[in-house]
Design a protein around this motif. Structure first.
Motif, mmCIF file in Angstrom:
data_model
loop_
_atom_site.group_PDB
_atom_site.id
_atom_site.type_symbol
_atom_site.label_atom_id
_atom_site.label_comp_id
_atom_site.label_asym_id
_atom_site.label_seq_id
_atom_site.Cartn_x
_atom_site.Cartn_y
_atom_site.Cartn_z
ATOM 1 N N HIS A 39 50.342 4.742 -23.566
ATOM 2 C CA HIS A 39 49.155 4.852 -24.416
ATOM 3 C C HIS A 39 47.953 5.353 -23.606
ATOM 4 O O HIS A 39 47.221 6.247 -24.054
ATOM 5 C CB HIS A 39 48.855 3.500 -25.059
ATOM 6 C CG HIS A 39 47.678 3.504 -25.969
ATOM 7 N ND1 HIS A 39 47.676 4.192 -27.159
ATOM 8 C CD2 HIS A 39 46.456 2.926 -25.857
ATOM 9 C CE1 HIS A 39 46.504 4.033 -27.749
ATOM 10 N NE2 HIS A 39 45.747 3.274 -26.976
ATOM 11 N N HIS A 40 47.761 4.793 -22.407
ATOM 12 C CA HIS A 40 46.640 5.211 -21.570
ATOM 13 C C HIS A 40 46.804 6.670 -21.139
ATOM 14 O O HIS A 40 45.834 7.438 -21.131
ATOM 15 C CB HIS A 40 46.524 4.292 -20.355
ATOM 16 C CG HIS A 40 45.273 4.503 -19.576
ATOM 17 N ND1 HIS A 40 45.251 5.156 -18.380
ATOM 18 C CD2 HIS A 40 43.985 4.149 -19.848
ATOM 19 C CE1 HIS A 40 44.007 5.201 -17.931
ATOM 20 N NE2 HIS A 40 43.222 4.594 -18.802
ATOM 21 N N ALA A 41 48.024 7.068 -20.790
ATOM 22 C CA ALA A 41 48.274 8.457 -20.388
ATOM 23 C C ALA A 41 47.997 9.416 -21.547
ATOM 24 O O ALA A 41 47.445 10.506 -21.339
ATOM 25 C CB ALA A 41 49.716 8.618 -19.887
ATOM 26 N N GLN A 42 48.347 9.015 -22.765
ATOM 27 C CA GLN A 42 48.063 9.856 -23.933
ATOM 28 C C GLN A 42 46.561 10.009 -24.140
ATOM 29 O O GLN A 42 46.083 11.105 -24.468
ATOM 30 C CB GLN A 42 48.703 9.263 -25.187
ATOM 31 C CG GLN A 42 50.200 9.412 -25.236
ATOM 32 C CD GLN A 42 50.812 8.661 -26.412
ATOM 33 O OE1 GLN A 42 50.249 7.696 -26.925
ATOM 34 N NE2 GLN A 42 51.987 9.114 -26.827
ATOM 35 N N GLN A 43 45.819 8.929 -23.939
ATOM 36 C CA GLN A 43 44.370 9.005 -24.080
ATOM 37 C C GLN A 43 43.773 9.926 -23.018
ATOM 38 O O GLN A 43 42.892 10.741 -23.319
ATOM 39 C CB GLN A 43 43.746 7.617 -23.975
ATOM 40 C CG GLN A 43 43.994 6.756 -25.177
ATOM 41 C CD GLN A 43 43.380 5.380 -25.019
ATOM 42 O OE1 GLN A 43 43.272 4.862 -23.906
ATOM 43 N NE2 GLN A 43 42.982 4.784 -26.135
ATOM 44 N N ILE A 44 44.236 9.797 -21.795
ATOM 45 C CA ILE A 44 43.724 10.654 -20.720
ATOM 46 C C ILE A 44 44.083 12.109 -20.991
ATOM 47 O O ILE A 44 43.262 13.010 -20.778
ATOM 48 C CB ILE A 44 44.259 10.187 -19.351
ATOM 49 C CG1 ILE A 44 43.618 8.852 -18.987
ATOM 50 C CG2 ILE A 44 43.986 11.222 -18.266
ATOM 51 C CD1 ILE A 44 44.151 8.243 -17.732
ATOM 52 N N TRP A 45 45.285 12.342 -21.464
ATOM 53 C CA TRP A 45 45.706 13.719 -21.767
ATOM 54 C C TRP A 45 44.811 14.324 -22.850
ATOM 55 O O TRP A 45 44.418 15.483 -22.753
ATOM 56 C CB TRP A 45 47.167 13.739 -22.205
ATOM 57 C CG TRP A 45 47.674 15.113 -22.460
ATOM 58 C CD1 TRP A 45 47.873 15.708 -23.668
ATOM 59 C CD2 TRP A 45 48.012 16.092 -21.471
ATOM 60 N NE1 TRP A 45 48.323 16.982 -23.498
ATOM 61 C CE2 TRP A 45 48.421 17.241 -22.153
ATOM 62 C CE3 TRP A 45 48.007 16.088 -20.090
ATOM 63 C CZ2 TRP A 45 48.821 18.391 -21.497
ATOM 64 C CZ3 TRP A 45 48.420 17.236 -19.440
ATOM 65 C CH2 TRP A 45 48.811 18.371 -20.134
ATOM 66 N N GLY A 46 44.468 13.525 -23.862
ATOM 67 C CA GLY A 46 43.577 14.013 -24.918
ATOM 68 C C GLY A 46 42.193 14.354 -24.381
ATOM 69 O O GLY A 46 41.611 15.381 -24.743
ATOM 70 N N ASN A 50 39.967 18.406 -23.531
ATOM 71 C CA ASN A 50 38.614 18.769 -23.942
ATOM 72 C C ASN A 50 37.656 18.964 -22.777
ATOM 73 O O ASN A 50 36.469 19.205 -22.997
ATOM 74 C CB ASN A 50 38.059 17.698 -24.882
ATOM 75 C CG ASN A 50 38.863 17.604 -26.161
ATOM 76 O OD1 ASN A 50 39.348 18.609 -26.677
ATOM 77 N ND2 ASN A 50 39.016 16.391 -26.659
ATOM 78 N N VAL A 51 38.148 18.850 -21.538
ATOM 79 C CA VAL A 51 37.287 19.042 -20.372
ATOM 80 C C VAL A 51 37.053 20.540 -20.191
ATOM 81 O O VAL A 51 38.008 21.332 -20.198
ATOM 82 C CB VAL A 51 37.932 18.433 -19.102
ATOM 83 C CG1 VAL A 51 37.160 18.801 -17.854
ATOM 84 C CG2 VAL A 51 38.032 16.930 -19.241
ATOM 85 N N PRO A 52 35.794 20.963 -20.023
ATOM 86 C CA PRO A 52 35.516 22.394 -19.807
ATOM 87 C C PRO A 52 36.207 22.898 -18.530
ATOM 88 O O PRO A 52 36.389 22.148 -17.569
ATOM 89 C CB PRO A 52 33.995 22.448 -19.656
ATOM 90 C CG PRO A 52 33.486 21.158 -20.192
ATOM 91 C CD PRO A 52 34.583 20.166 -20.077
ATOM 92 N N ALA A 53 36.560 24.157 -18.526
ATOM 93 C CA ALA A 53 37.299 24.743 -17.400
ATOM 94 C C ALA A 53 36.491 24.713 -16.104
ATOM 95 O O ALA A 53 37.069 24.631 -15.017
ATOM 96 C CB ALA A 53 37.690 26.179 -17.739
ATOM 97 N N ALA A 57 35.701 18.703 -11.092
ATOM 98 C CA ALA A 57 35.640 17.333 -10.585
ATOM 99 C C ALA A 57 36.189 16.344 -11.617
ATOM 100 O O ALA A 57 36.986 15.460 -11.282
ATOM 101 C CB ALA A 57 34.213 16.972 -10.200
ATOM 102 N N SER A 58 35.778 16.495 -12.859
ATOM 103 C CA SER A 58 36.273 15.609 -13.921
ATOM 104 C C SER A 58 37.761 15.822 -14.159
ATOM 105 O O SER A 58 38.521 14.864 -14.327
ATOM 106 C CB SER A 58 35.517 15.849 -15.222
ATOM 107 O OG SER A 58 34.164 15.511 -15.077
#
Length: 175
Positions: A39-46, A50-53, A57-58
């Motif tokens: 569940h946590h990995a799915q949230q991180i993947w989501g 959406n992280v800008p290219a 760092a993020s």
């Protein structure tokens, strides 16, 4: 099955065995942990999608978190497989679960020491800051109690899996 020197046929082990109950409990906890890591990995993947290219760092931090989730998920799967093998009384699983129980014991003791340091740090805060952290103190207290109980229980499980009477209950791999 235990064979006495006076008996010619093996007999079934009698009654309830705590090591079996602990193996089931460990299996359930590993399954629950695996679901949490998925569940946590799915949230991180989501979030990562959406992280800008240009925000490397993020993205790098999120990739690191995702790697840790996958490592923990793999460890949970190994524990699940070893527990299932012990429940089915496969000889290979007994020694594997002994090692896993000892490794988990070390890990739980380490995490308990970290929790103790957090508890100690909370105790050094002034009175106004500590009143707003009452829930955190309760969670730390419960976590410390669970860690304190888990260490001897895991050591006992590892010891039990090495006992001759328990060892005889496992069947060797058919070849």
């Amino acid at each position: 099955m235990v064979i006495s020197r006076f008996e010619t046929s093996p007999r079934k082990s009698s009654g309830f065995a705590w090591w079996r109950m602990l193996t089931w409990l460990l299996l359930l906890l590993a399954g629950f942990g695996g679901v949490q890591y998925i569940h946590h990995a799915q949230q991180i993947w989501g979030v990562l999608q959406n992280v800008p290219a240009d925000d490397t760092a993020s993205a790098s931090a999120l990739h690191g978190m995702l790697r840790w989730d996958l490592v923990y998920l793999g460890a949970a799967l190994v524990v699940i497989i070893a527990c299932a093998g012990c429940i089915l009384r496969q000889a290979w699983a007994r020694s594997v679960l002994r090692v896993i129980a000892l490794l988990l014991c070390v890990w739980v003791a380490y995490r308990g020491a970290l929790l103790w340091h957090q508890w100690d740090a909370l105790g050094q805060l002034n009175g106004t800051a500590i009143t707003s952290l009452t829930d955190l103190k309760r969670v730390l207290r419960i976590s410390l109690a669970l860690h304190t109980v888990a260490v001897p229980v895991l050591l006992w499980l590892a010891w039990q899996l090495g006992q001759p009477a328990v060892r005889l209950q496992f069947r060797p791999r058919a070849g």
